[in-house]
Design an enzyme around this catalytic site. Structure first.
Site, PDB file in Angstrom:
ATOM      1  N   GLU A 172       0.828  -1.206   0.000  1.00  0.00           N
ATOM      2  CA  GLU A 172       0.000   0.000   0.000  1.00  0.00           C
ATOM      3  C   GLU A 172       0.865   1.259   0.000  1.00  0.00           C
ATOM      4  O   GLU A 172       0.773   2.124   0.875  1.00  0.00           O
ATOM      5  CB  GLU A 172      -0.942  -0.001   1.204  1.00  0.00           C
ATOM      6  CG  GLU A 172      -1.965  -1.125   1.161  1.00  0.00           C
ATOM      7  CD  GLU A 172      -2.941  -1.099   2.333  1.00  0.00           C
ATOM      8  OE1 GLU A 172      -4.029  -1.679   2.203  1.00  0.00           O
ATOM      9  OE2 GLU A 172      -2.609  -0.502   3.372  1.00  0.00           O
ATOM     10  N   GLU A 329      -6.341  -7.600  -0.848  1.00  0.00           N
ATOM     11  CA  GLU A 329      -6.780  -7.597   0.548  1.00  0.00           C
ATOM     12  C   GLU A 329      -8.241  -7.190   0.634  1.00  0.00           C
ATOM     13  O   GLU A 329      -8.673  -6.258  -0.043  1.00  0.00           O
ATOM     14  CB  GLU A 329      -5.982  -6.594   1.394  1.00  0.00           C
ATOM     15  CG  GLU A 329      -4.555  -6.942   1.698  1.00  0.00           C
ATOM     16  CD  GLU A 329      -3.905  -5.892   2.608  1.00  0.00           C
ATOM     17  OE1 GLU A 329      -4.656  -5.207   3.344  1.00  0.00           O
ATOM     18  OE2 GLU A 329      -2.681  -5.755   2.576  1.00  0.00           O
TER      19      GLU A 329
END
Length: 689
Positions: A172, A329
């Protein structure tokens, strides 16, 4: 040299085609089903139980070493890969593929102790300290050097390992440190500006520095847009967003380059195409990804979390150029970082997961495998919760895995749509800046409003950037352009050409206002789209909070009105009251062979859906059967082959869909599909004669 200046694509470049033809592809044999795994948090005696349960759950892709830096390099220059060796070997022995992280997502304490200068600095000049994650400046040469040394060790060791199926760069990128204002960032920003503008005179022209005596005599005088005693220069802020996105992309490119020296396995990183991430322009990042991957979590701070999920999934597919992508995710139930962390209702995990699959995901992964016993994320849900295998969550995980197995033939198919929505990170950055006509008008809210109208009308949607080529736009019958405040000449011309060639476009207020330098297009609003829309607006009249107006169509509206006059357009609806009674609020203009509609106010949800439905009818677009605000209906299809209708019922009622074919999840023949409340069904449609 600035990593962005060295590595980034030319400013304004937009290529949504994704990875090049010579790049390795991530092509799973079944829908990937996986998770993050953090074995360093557990005693090795737990690992054996974990892999057995993973096999039971059908897990076949596990991300490891995502936050492993302090474990792999416990002190400067001393690497110990023994535990990572053992974990990768154990997973491989049990037939579980590895999504191998580079481990660079968070620097270890020894690094920030030795080099505190790598810590990120906020706009107010305060430093962010270690103790969380991502405590580094993206422009730091020390961080770059140390992180690449780590990647070199990991890639050399595992570059040809048969168990590794995918490389996972960092994690991320920019989630917490996307904007750093330190002196190192300032110098990198200046180098990026030199590469973009060439001369300080060109920068002055682009930024309009004659205003407020801001004219620069040299690049050395330029700073990041740190906090000031008054308003900052808006183009400086816009360019800093562009720079920051490019700088983080530079970190990805540097890590990927090291990996590719040692490995031919596909490389990616996990995007955050969500409502709370606006700092990375993922359309610009996509060409560097061997597969586009996204992280997404339901956000219960929003009025309609499921609508935002659907938009994020459609946007991820658009970033992937329409090709299948990977959900890296999501959560089995509650997260841990919202004010109130709402648990998923029974069956909701299946519906949420299938919403991503319906919109093009060829894999579903979760954070994480085993719920943590310690640390900041210990109350974040997991595949294996604190309650263990006796829990509802575990049984729903098994159900989801079984459902994916019934859908193997869907793998590799793509979503088909006749409608596209234009979405722009640059407009998000620019339109939400300070000193705008109304602080209550927020870009993403207007995008969501029009996307919600399309969904309520039963219209499947692709999401495209404003720089989509004319031949890409030509695939669609209808184009929706919400609040495209910033638009380049070529981008506006492509949209106008779409209409002139016979397309139907809906443009909403505060669009076409400025060019790429945030410079107002003179001559009247909506600037770049005046001729196509056949209207001119002299002045904006934004509404106060809570204030509404009525239209003679029966609609109500809020937030915005404008003093608009028609030139070649015809008024479809007028204001009845408010500051501009009698003034057109919705117009329609015949332009070339097509039609352009302008919505000069924020319509209520019902009438926005009615409007886009009417435009779709004119455009010859057929709504999906039985689709609506609580019922998602999406079609995936193989090129020249079978098509599959996904029906996801979020309502409390049975939904009937006239779709002859074979229903895959239950293995039954259907003519009229009955979908129970809260259920998901997928039909292989009969071939039409």
């Amino acid at each position: 040299m600035s990593t962005a200046a060295r590595d980034a694509a030319p400013a304004g470049a937009r290529d949504v085609a994704g990875a090049g033809a010579d790049r390795p592809r991530f092509v799973p044999e079944r829908f990937a089903f996986g998770c993050d795994y953090n074995p360093e948090q557990w005693d090795p005696s737990v690992w054996q139980e974990d892999v057995v349960l993973m096999r039971e759950a059908g897990v076949d892709l596990v991300a490891v070493n995502v936050f492993g830096w302090s474990d792999v390099e416990p002190e400067a220059g001393r690497f110990d890969l023994s535990r990572l060796d053992a974990v990768v070997a154990l997973l491989h022995e049990h037939g579980i593929g590895v999504n191998l992280g580079t481990g660079t997502a968070s620097p270890p304490p020894w690094l920030t102790t030795l080099h505190p200068e790598i810590l990120p600095v906020m706009a107010d000049g305060t430093t962010r300290w270690p103790g969380g994650r991502q405590a580094y400046c993206p422009s730091s040469p020390v961080f770059r050097e140390r992180s690449l040394a780590l990647v070199e060790e990991v890639a050399r060791r595992f570059g040809t390992h048969p168990g590794v199926r995918l490389w996972h760069v960092s994690n991320e990128l920019g989630c917490h440190n996307s904007l750093c204002y330190c002196d190192t960032s300032a110098e990198a920003f200046r180098e990026w500006l030199r590469a973009r503008y060439g001369t300080v005179e060109a920068l002055n022209a682009a930024w309009g520095t004659s205003f407020w005596s801001q004219r620069y005599g040299a690049f050395e005088q330029v700073l990041p847009p740190r906090e000031t005693v008054s308003s900052s220069n808006p183009t400086q802020v816009l360019d800093f967003h562009r720079f920051s996105s490019d700088e983080l992309l530079g970190q990805y490119r540097a890590e990927a380059e090291v990996i590719r020296r040692h490995s031919t396995i596909p490389v990616t990183t996990n995007f955050m195409v969500t409502a709370h991430q606006r700092d990375m322009d993922y359309f610009a990042w996509a060409p560097d990804m061997d597969v586009v991957a996204n992280d997404h979590y339901l956000d219960h701070r929003l009025p309609d979390p499921h609508l935002e999920l659907a938009f994020a999934a459609d946007t991820t597919r658009g970033i992937a150029g329409g090709r299948p992508w990977l959900l890296m995710e999501h959560s089995t139930s509650a997260v841990n970082w919202q004010p109130v962390n709402v648990a998923k209702a029974p069956g909701e995990m299946l519906r949420v997961s299938m919403s991503h699959v319906a919109r093009g995901a060829d894999g579903l992964c979760f954070f994480q495998w085993r719920a943590s016993a310690q640390g900041a994320e210990k109350f974040h849900s997991a595949l294996l919760p604190h309650a263990g295998t006796s829990s509802r969550t575990w049984h729903e995980v098994l159900e989801l895995s079984r459902t994916l197995d019934t859908l193997r033939e869907v793998l590799g198919s793509t979503v088909r749509s006749d409608v596209a929505l234009v979405f722009s990170y640059e407009s998000w950055w620019a339109a939400d800046g300070g000193n705008r006509p109304s602080g209550d008008v927020r870009y993403l809210e207007q995008v969501h409003a029009m996307y919600g109208a399309l969904r309520a009308a039963g219209l499947a949607v692709d999401v495209v950037p404003p720089g989509a080529a004319p031949e890409v736009l030509a695939r669609y019958r209808m184009l929706v352009v919400p609040e495209l405040y910033l638009v380049r000449d070529a981008e506006a011309a492509a949209i106008e050409q779409f209409v002139a060639d016979g397309g139907h476009a809906v443009v909403t207020f505060f669009s076409g206002i400025v060019d790429e330098d945030d410079r107002v297009r003179l001559g009247g609003y909506p600037g770049a789209f005046r001729d196509m829309l056949g209207v001119v607006t002299e002045e904006f009249h934004p509404l106060l909070p809570g204030e509404t107006v009525t239209l003679d169509s029966g609609a109500t509206a809020s937030l915005w009105t404008e003093h608009l006059r028609t030139v070649t357009a015809k008024a479809v609806a007028h204001h009845v009251d408010g500051p501009l009674p009698g003034v057109p609020a919705i117009t329609r203009n015949e332009h070339g062979h097509g039609t352009a509609w302008y919505v000069a106010t924020a319509l209520d949800a019902t009438h926005a859906a009615e409007l886009v439905c009417a435009v779709a009818t004119h455009a010859g677009v057929t709504p999906m059967p039985a689709a609506g605000p609580q019922v998602e209906v999406v079609r995936r299809a193989h090129d020249g082959g079978a098509s599959y209708l996904f029906v996801i019922n979020h309502s409390d009622d049975v939904v009937e869909v006239p779709v002859p074919g074979h229903e895959l999840t239950q293995g039954v023949r259907t003519e009229t599909l009955r979908v129970p409340p809260g259920a998901v069904r997928v039909v292989r449609e009969d071939e039409t004669p």
